[in-house]
Design a protein around this motif. Structure first.
Motif, PDB file in Angstrom:
ATOM      1  N   ARG A  43      -6.593  -3.618  -1.557  1.00 19.39           N
ATOM      2  CA  ARG A  43      -5.570  -2.851  -2.277  1.00 19.39           C
ATOM      3  C   ARG A  43      -5.972  -1.387  -2.405  1.00 19.39           C
ATOM      4  N   ASP A  44      -5.061  -0.476  -2.110  1.00 12.35           N
ATOM      5  CA  ASP A  44      -5.315   0.970  -2.185  1.00 12.35           C
ATOM      6  C   ASP A  44      -4.512   1.552  -3.341  1.00 12.35           C
ATOM      7  N   TRP A  45      -5.189   2.078  -4.354  1.00 13.51           N
ATOM      8  CA  TRP A  45      -4.508   2.599  -5.536  1.00 13.51           C
ATOM      9  C   TRP A  45      -3.630   3.809  -5.217  1.00 13.51           C
ATOM     10  N   ARG A  46      -3.874   4.465  -4.078  1.00  9.41           N
ATOM     11  CA  ARG A  46      -3.080   5.647  -3.727  1.00  9.41           C
ATOM     12  C   ARG A  46      -1.702   5.293  -3.195  1.00  9.41           C
ATOM     13  N   SER A  47      -1.470   4.025  -2.923  1.00  9.78           N
ATOM     14  CA  SER A  47      -0.212   3.590  -2.325  1.00  9.78           C
ATOM     15  C   SER A  47       0.626   2.819  -3.324  1.00  9.78           C
ATOM     16  N   LYS A  48       1.936   2.966  -3.220  1.00 12.31           N
ATOM     17  CA  LYS A  48       2.844   2.190  -4.061  1.00 12.31           C
ATOM     18  C   LYS A  48       3.133   0.814  -3.474  1.00 12.31           C
ATOM     19  N   ALA A  49       2.374   0.416  -2.446  1.00 13.08           N
ATOM     20  CA  ALA A  49       2.585  -0.894  -1.830  1.00 13.08           C
ATOM     21  C   ALA A  49       2.059  -2.023  -2.703  1.00 13.08           C
ATOM     22  N   GLY A  50       1.222  -1.695  -3.702  1.00 14.21           N
ATOM     23  CA  GLY A  50       0.682  -2.710  -4.580  1.00 14.21           C
ATOM     24  C   GLY A  50       0.135  -2.090  -5.849  1.00 14.21           C
ATOM     25  N   TYR A  51      -0.476  -2.917  -6.673  1.00 10.45           N
ATOM     26  CA  TYR A  51      -0.966  -2.477  -7.976  1.00 10.45           C
ATOM     27  C   TYR A  51      -2.456  -2.759  -8.086  1.00 10.45           C
ATOM     28  N   THR A  52      -3.184  -1.852  -8.710  1.00 15.69           N
ATOM     29  CA  THR A  52      -4.625  -2.006  -8.845  1.00 15.69           C
ATOM     30  C   THR A  52      -5.086  -1.953 -10.297  1.00 15.69           C
ATOM     31  N   TYR A  53      -4.497  -1.047 -11.064  1.00 20.26           N
ATOM     32  CA  TYR A  53      -4.888  -0.853 -12.459  1.00 20.26           C
ATOM     33  C   TYR A  53      -3.742  -0.143 -13.152  1.00 20.26           C
ATOM     34  N   GLY A  54      -3.548  -0.434 -14.424  1.00 20.67           N
ATOM     35  CA  GLY A  54      -2.390   0.126 -15.117  1.00 20.67           C
ATOM     36  C   GLY A  54      -2.317   1.639 -15.060  1.00 20.67           C
ATOM     37  N   LEU A  55      -3.477   2.309 -15.077  1.00 21.22           N
ATOM     38  CA  LEU A  55      -3.493   3.766 -15.036  1.00 21.22           C
ATOM     39  C   LEU A  55      -2.933   4.312 -13.728  1.00 21.22           C
ATOM     40  N   HIS A  56      -2.986   3.498 -12.675  1.00 24.89           N
ATOM     41  CA  HIS A  56      -2.509   3.941 -11.366  1.00 24.89           C
ATOM     42  C   HIS A  56      -1.061   3.550 -11.107  1.00 24.89           C
ATOM     43  N   GLY A  57      -0.434   2.889 -12.067  1.00 22.58           N
ATOM     44  CA  GLY A  57       0.988   2.600 -11.922  1.00 22.58           C
ATOM     45  C   GLY A  57       1.352   1.154 -12.107  1.00 22.58           C
ATOM     46  N   THR A  58       2.545   0.945 -12.638  1.00 25.24           N
ATOM     47  CA  THR A  58       3.141  -0.376 -12.809  1.00 25.24           C
ATOM     48  C   THR A  58       4.544  -0.321 -12.198  1.00 25.24           C
ATOM     49  N   PRO A  59       5.226  -1.457 -12.083  1.00 28.72           N
ATOM     50  CA  PRO A  59       6.608  -1.386 -11.581  1.00 28.72           C
ATOM     51  C   PRO A  59       7.477  -0.425 -12.386  1.00 28.72           C
ATOM     52  N   THR A  60       7.236  -0.324 -13.686  1.00 26.96           N
ATOM     53  CA  THR A  60       8.042   0.549 -14.541  1.00 26.96           C
ATOM     54  C   THR A  60       7.788   2.022 -14.230  1.00 26.96           C
ATOM     55  N   SER A  61       6.531   2.424 -14.152  1.00 26.46           N
ATOM     56  CA  SER A  61       6.227   3.829 -13.892  1.00 26.46           C
ATOM     57  C   SER A  61       6.582   4.213 -12.461  1.00 26.46           C
ATOM     58  N   PHE A  62       6.369   3.297 -11.498  1.00 22.05           N
ATOM     59  CA  PHE A  62       6.759   3.590 -10.121  1.00 22.05           C
ATOM     60  C   PHE A  62       8.257   3.864 -10.025  1.00 22.05           C
ATOM     61  N   LEU A  63       9.043   3.096 -10.774  1.00 17.41           N
ATOM     62  CA  LEU A  63      10.489   3.270 -10.736  1.00 17.41           C
ATOM     63  C   LEU A  63      10.890   4.651 -11.246  1.00 17.41           C
ATOM     64  N   LEU A  64      10.288   5.086 -12.366  1.00 13.26           N
ATOM     65  CA  LEU A  64      10.611   6.408 -12.880  1.00 13.26           C
ATOM     66  C   LEU A  64      10.165   7.497 -11.910  1.00 13.26           C
ATOM     67  N   GLU A  65       9.003   7.353 -11.321  1.00 15.42           N
ATOM     68  CA  GLU A  65       8.531   8.342 -10.356  1.00 15.42           C
ATOM     69  C   GLU A  65       9.498   8.472  -9.177  1.00 15.42           C
ATOM     70  N   GLU A  66       9.947   7.360  -8.666  1.00 11.23           N
ATOM     71  CA  GLU A  66      10.854   7.405  -7.515  1.00 11.23           C
ATOM     72  C   GLU A  66      12.184   8.051  -7.877  1.00 11.23           C
ATOM     73  N   ARG A  67      12.705   7.750  -9.050  1.00  7.65           N
ATOM     74  CA  ARG A  67      13.988   8.324  -9.459  1.00  7.65           C
ATOM     75  C   ARG A  67      13.862   9.828  -9.699  1.00  7.65           C
ATOM     76  N   LEU A  68      12.742  10.265 -10.279  1.00  2.00           N
ATOM     77  CA  LEU A  68      12.553  11.693 -10.522  1.00  2.00           C
ATOM     78  C   LEU A  68      12.358  12.453  -9.215  1.00  2.00           C
ATOM     79  N   ALA A  69      11.639  11.862  -8.275  1.00  4.85           N
ATOM     80  CA  ALA A  69      11.475  12.501  -6.970  1.00  4.85           C
ATOM     81  C   ALA A  69      12.836  12.702  -6.298  1.00  4.85           C
TER      82      ALA A  69
END
Length: 398
Positions: A43-69
């Motif tokens: 698993r690579d924390w730099r990618s949104k292909a998966g999850y590694t640790y809460g600080l690196h993103g969850t489905p909730t934070s990934f969703l907000l990041e994508e919408r803001l982008a």
């Protein structure tokens, strides 16, 4: 037999997939499970292909990041605890000892304070430039300049710069540009498509939140290499945001265009009303013809374009600090408070002479400036509140 204390933690039930609802689920986690060691190592924390640790993103934070982008026309987004943290992330990620950053003299004050404080302590220098003079910026660019900040319009005084010209001067020297796009909110103009900047930072505390109850910021980019540089610094500094705050912003985003337009309409109406008041020598609002940089606003946003819910007025110099303070204290619907973009209208008086460097950009007025953030109250009620408060100004005239 498994004991209740263990079964409560390791219960086998998993809710079925396929649940759909208007609001996304809120995922809270520090620890994230992996199915096996191989998955953990792969698993690579730099990618949104998966999850590694809460600080690196969850489905909730990934969703907000994508919408803001998407909102700002970028491809990648990072979330941080505040708008100022977004500014700090850019500086810490891109600058090192011996580098220089250029900041507009009319920029958000804490941006300049960061440069004179932490950045200076790290051996990073800064210079101020006149945002309304692209030639001044061009003349101050040097081999040491690695980052130029842009802001449209200027903080408090609302001058609207020629953003494309400023960006062009930087691109000619290969210097990275970062725009504080909190005012534009991704709606008034496109920071990448229209202005051509490299980075857009956004205080989500303001219009995206819309409730005056969330602190959060974002850093949006289009360039993958630049994003990775920012993301590595983001990881090393351990910046994260709370899932409940992310939920609050996600819940508010669908109404952002409607709220922004409502703030805009009311602010223009009140700004034009102030133009006819004899107590006021200038109204500062990019959509008004006499406001500095109005033509630049029209060129970038369109003459019928959007212009947020902020404006400032400059009182005639015959009304001193006591009179202007009396005006602010006499307001009922406009509350004294910093920030903007929420449902409640706000007011703050400023001494611009203490905020600008006269060697960089000259402030032409001697009277006190008052900035208004127009909320979502009825505009007629707000106008009546302003009128009654102006009557109190004359009680201490002279």
């Amino acid at each position: 037999m498994t004991q209740p204390s263990t079964e409560l933690i390791h219960h086998p039930y998993t809710p079925p997939e396929g649940f759909g609802a208007p609001q996304p689920a809120v995922h809270k986690a520090s620890t994230v499970y992996f199915k096996d060691v191989a998955a953990m190592r792969a698993r690579d924390w730099r990618s949104k292909a998966g999850y590694t640790y809460g600080l690196h993103g969850t489905p909730t934070s990934f969703l907000l990041e994508e919408r803001l982008a998407t909102l700002e026309g970028g491809t990648q987004c990072l979330l941080v605890p505040s708008g100022l943290a977004a500014i700090a992330l850019v500086g810490f990620a891109l600058l090192k000892r011996g580098d220089e950053v250029l900041i507009p003299d009319n920029a958000y004050g804490p941006n300049k304070a960061l440069a004179t404080g932490e950045l200076a302590n790290f051996g990073i220098t800064h210079r101020l430039y006149d945002a309304m003079d692209p030639q001044d910026l061009a003349a101050k660019l040097s081999e040491r300049t690695k980052l130029v900040w842009l802001e449209a319009p200027g903080s408090v005084t609302m001058e609207f710069p020629d953003l494309p010209a400023l960006v062009a001067a930087c691109k000619a020297r290969g210097v990275v540009t970062a725009l504080d796009n909190t005012w534009g909110a991704g709606l008034a103009f496109g920071p990448f498509a229209d202005a051509g900047v490299d980075i857009s930072v956004h205080a989500l505390t303001k219009y995206p939140s819309g409730g005056g109850d969330v602190l959060m910021g974002s850093v949006v980019t289009r360039d993958e290499a630049l994003h990775l540089k920012l993301k590595l610094s983001h990881m090393r500094m351990g910046w994260g945001v709370g899932a409940n705050d992310v939920e609050a912003v996600l819940r508010s985003l669908p109404s952002l265009p409607l709220r922004y337009a409502a703030h805009d309409r009311a602010a223009r109406e009140l700004a034009r009303w102030f133009e006819d008041r004899e107590e006021i020598v200038q109204v500062l609002h990019p959509a008004l013809e006499d406001s500095p940089g109005h033509a630049h606003w029209g060129a970038l946003c369109g003459e019928q374009g959007l212009a947020a819910g902020l404006f400032s007025v400059v009182f005639d110099a015959r009304f001193g600090t006591e009179a202007v303070d009396r005006f602010c204290d006499s307001l009922h619907l406009f509350k004294l408070g910093y920030s903007w973009g929420g449902p409640v209208s706000l007011v703050v008086p400023y001494d611009i002479g203490l905020m600008r460097d006269p060697a960089v950009s000259r402030w032409p007025h001697k009277g006190t400036l008052v900035r208004f953030s127009v909320g979502l109250e009825d505009v007629n009620d707000l106008r009546a509140d302003l009128a009654q408060a102006l009557e109190r100004v004359h009680a201490v005239e002279g």
